[in-house]
Design a protein around this motif. Structure first.
Motif, mmCIF file in Angstrom:
data_model
loop_
_atom_site.group_PDB
_atom_site.id
_atom_site.type_symbol
_atom_site.label_atom_id
_atom_site.label_comp_id
_atom_site.label_asym_id
_atom_site.label_seq_id
_atom_site.Cartn_x
_atom_site.Cartn_y
_atom_site.Cartn_z
ATOM 1 N N VAL A 51 -4.209 22.147 52.234
ATOM 2 C CA VAL A 51 -3.129 22.892 52.885
ATOM 3 C C VAL A 51 -2.757 22.189 54.180
ATOM 4 O O VAL A 51 -3.609 21.965 55.048
ATOM 5 C CB VAL A 51 -3.548 24.355 53.172
ATOM 6 C CG1 VAL A 51 -2.426 25.099 53.876
ATOM 7 C CG2 VAL A 51 -3.945 25.062 51.885
ATOM 8 N N GLY A 52 -1.496 21.850 54.305
ATOM 9 C CA GLY A 52 -0.992 21.218 55.515
ATOM 10 C C GLY A 52 -1.004 19.704 55.421
ATOM 11 O O GLY A 52 -1.867 19.100 54.791
ATOM 12 N N ARG A 53 -0.022 19.110 56.055
ATOM 13 C CA ARG A 53 0.150 17.658 56.010
ATOM 14 C C ARG A 53 -1.080 16.927 56.533
ATOM 15 O O ARG A 53 -1.497 15.921 55.953
ATOM 16 C CB ARG A 53 1.390 17.306 56.830
ATOM 17 C CG ARG A 53 1.932 15.935 56.547
ATOM 18 C CD ARG A 53 3.159 15.643 57.387
ATOM 19 N NE ARG A 53 4.307 16.385 56.883
ATOM 20 C CZ ARG A 53 5.364 16.692 57.631
ATOM 21 N NH1 ARG A 53 5.426 16.352 58.902
ATOM 22 N NH2 ARG A 53 6.369 17.352 57.105
ATOM 23 N N ASP A 54 -1.682 17.431 57.608
ATOM 24 C CA ASP A 54 -2.853 16.759 58.177
ATOM 25 C C ASP A 54 -4.036 16.771 57.220
ATOM 26 O O ASP A 54 -4.725 15.760 57.050
ATOM 27 C CB ASP A 54 -3.256 17.388 59.511
ATOM 28 C CG ASP A 54 -2.236 17.120 60.608
ATOM 29 O OD1 ASP A 54 -1.474 16.132 60.495
ATOM 30 O OD2 ASP A 54 -2.198 17.901 61.577
ATOM 31 N N GLU A 55 -4.284 17.909 56.566
ATOM 32 C CA GLU A 55 -5.393 17.994 55.624
ATOM 33 C C GLU A 55 -5.133 17.110 54.395
ATOM 34 O O GLU A 55 -6.043 16.448 53.889
ATOM 35 C CB GLU A 55 -5.626 19.445 55.189
ATOM 36 C CG GLU A 55 -6.876 19.623 54.366
ATOM 37 C CD GLU A 55 -7.208 21.079 54.068
ATOM 38 O OE1 GLU A 55 -8.348 21.318 53.653
ATOM 39 O OE2 GLU A 55 -6.339 21.969 54.229
ATOM 40 N N ILE A 56 -3.896 17.070 53.941
ATOM 41 C CA ILE A 56 -3.539 16.207 52.812
ATOM 42 C C ILE A 56 -3.794 14.748 53.188
ATOM 43 O O ILE A 56 -4.419 13.999 52.434
ATOM 44 C CB ILE A 56 -2.065 16.439 52.394
ATOM 45 C CG1 ILE A 56 -1.909 17.838 51.776
ATOM 46 C CG2 ILE A 56 -1.591 15.352 51.440
ATOM 47 C CD1 ILE A 56 -0.476 18.297 51.590
ATOM 48 N N ARG A 57 -3.332 14.343 54.352
ATOM 49 C CA ARG A 57 -3.513 12.959 54.820
ATOM 50 C C ARG A 57 -4.990 12.592 54.895
ATOM 51 O O ARG A 57 -5.422 11.569 54.350
ATOM 52 C CB ARG A 57 -2.854 12.778 56.183
ATOM 53 C CG ARG A 57 -3.037 11.400 56.785
ATOM 54 C CD ARG A 57 -2.363 11.272 58.151
ATOM 55 N NE ARG A 57 -0.918 11.315 58.000
ATOM 56 C CZ ARG A 57 -0.133 12.323 58.379
ATOM 57 N NH1 ARG A 57 -0.648 13.397 58.939
ATOM 58 N NH2 ARG A 57 1.170 12.270 58.213
ATOM 59 N N THR A 58 -5.787 13.422 55.543
ATOM 60 C CA THR A 58 -7.206 13.126 55.756
ATOM 61 C C THR A 58 -7.978 13.084 54.439
ATOM 62 O O THR A 58 -8.739 12.152 54.175
ATOM 63 C CB THR A 58 -7.820 14.175 56.704
ATOM 64 O OG1 THR A 58 -7.110 14.135 57.948
ATOM 65 C CG2 THR A 58 -9.287 13.906 56.944
ATOM 66 N N ALA A 59 -7.776 14.088 53.602
ATOM 67 C CA ALA A 59 -8.523 14.166 52.339
ATOM 68 C C ALA A 59 -8.135 13.044 51.379
ATOM 69 O O ALA A 59 -9.002 12.455 50.734
ATOM 70 C CB ALA A 59 -8.314 15.529 51.687
#
Length: 137
Positions: A51-59
């Motif tokens: 959920v969320g652009r930051d979590e998508i990027r990191t994962a």
């Protein structure tokens, strides 16, 4: 002019499957975008829900790093997809058949999946990605 489903889909595929660029994948989502792989079991190497652009990027950056030794690239001549629009202009469905070339004597590997996209302001607000979990280990 708004992006077409084809443009949104191709941008997403290029960022993910073709170049494994977690930043570009994340930027194809809205700030609060959701990426789901509902068939993934808990604890699988590919995230089940982000959920969320930051979590998508990191994962996805972590996932792509773990997959670095896998240099398979889809064979675009053998692969294909069909996009289906729906009565909701913000929703489209992609049927995908991806083929990876075999190694020498090995047969090609075909992967079939379905993705349901919900878009907002030319970005993916929610993507549900349905594929066989064993393909992502």
């Amino acid at each position: 002019m708004p992006r077409s489903p084809q443009e949104i889909f191709e941008r997403y595929v290029y960022a993910g499957a073709m170049t494994r660029n977690a930043d570009a994948v994340a930027e194809s989502f809205t700030e609060d975008g959701v990426l789901e792989a509902p068939l993934m079991p808990p604890g699988a190497s590919f995230p089940r829900r982000l959920v969320g652009r930051d979590e998508i990027r990191t994962a996805l950056a972590a996932y792509y790093a773990r997959q670095a030794r896998d240099d398979r690239v889809p064979n675009l001549e053998k692969s294909g997809y069909v996009l289906h629009t729906t009565s909701d202009p913000d929703v489209f469905i992609a049927e995908i058949d991806t083929v990876f070339d075999g190694d020498g004597d090995a047969d090609d590997t075909a992967v079939s999946l379905v993705q349901i996209f919900r878009v907002r302001e030319d970005r993916i607000a929610r993507l549900r990605d349905y594929f066989a979990p064993g393909l992502m280990s």
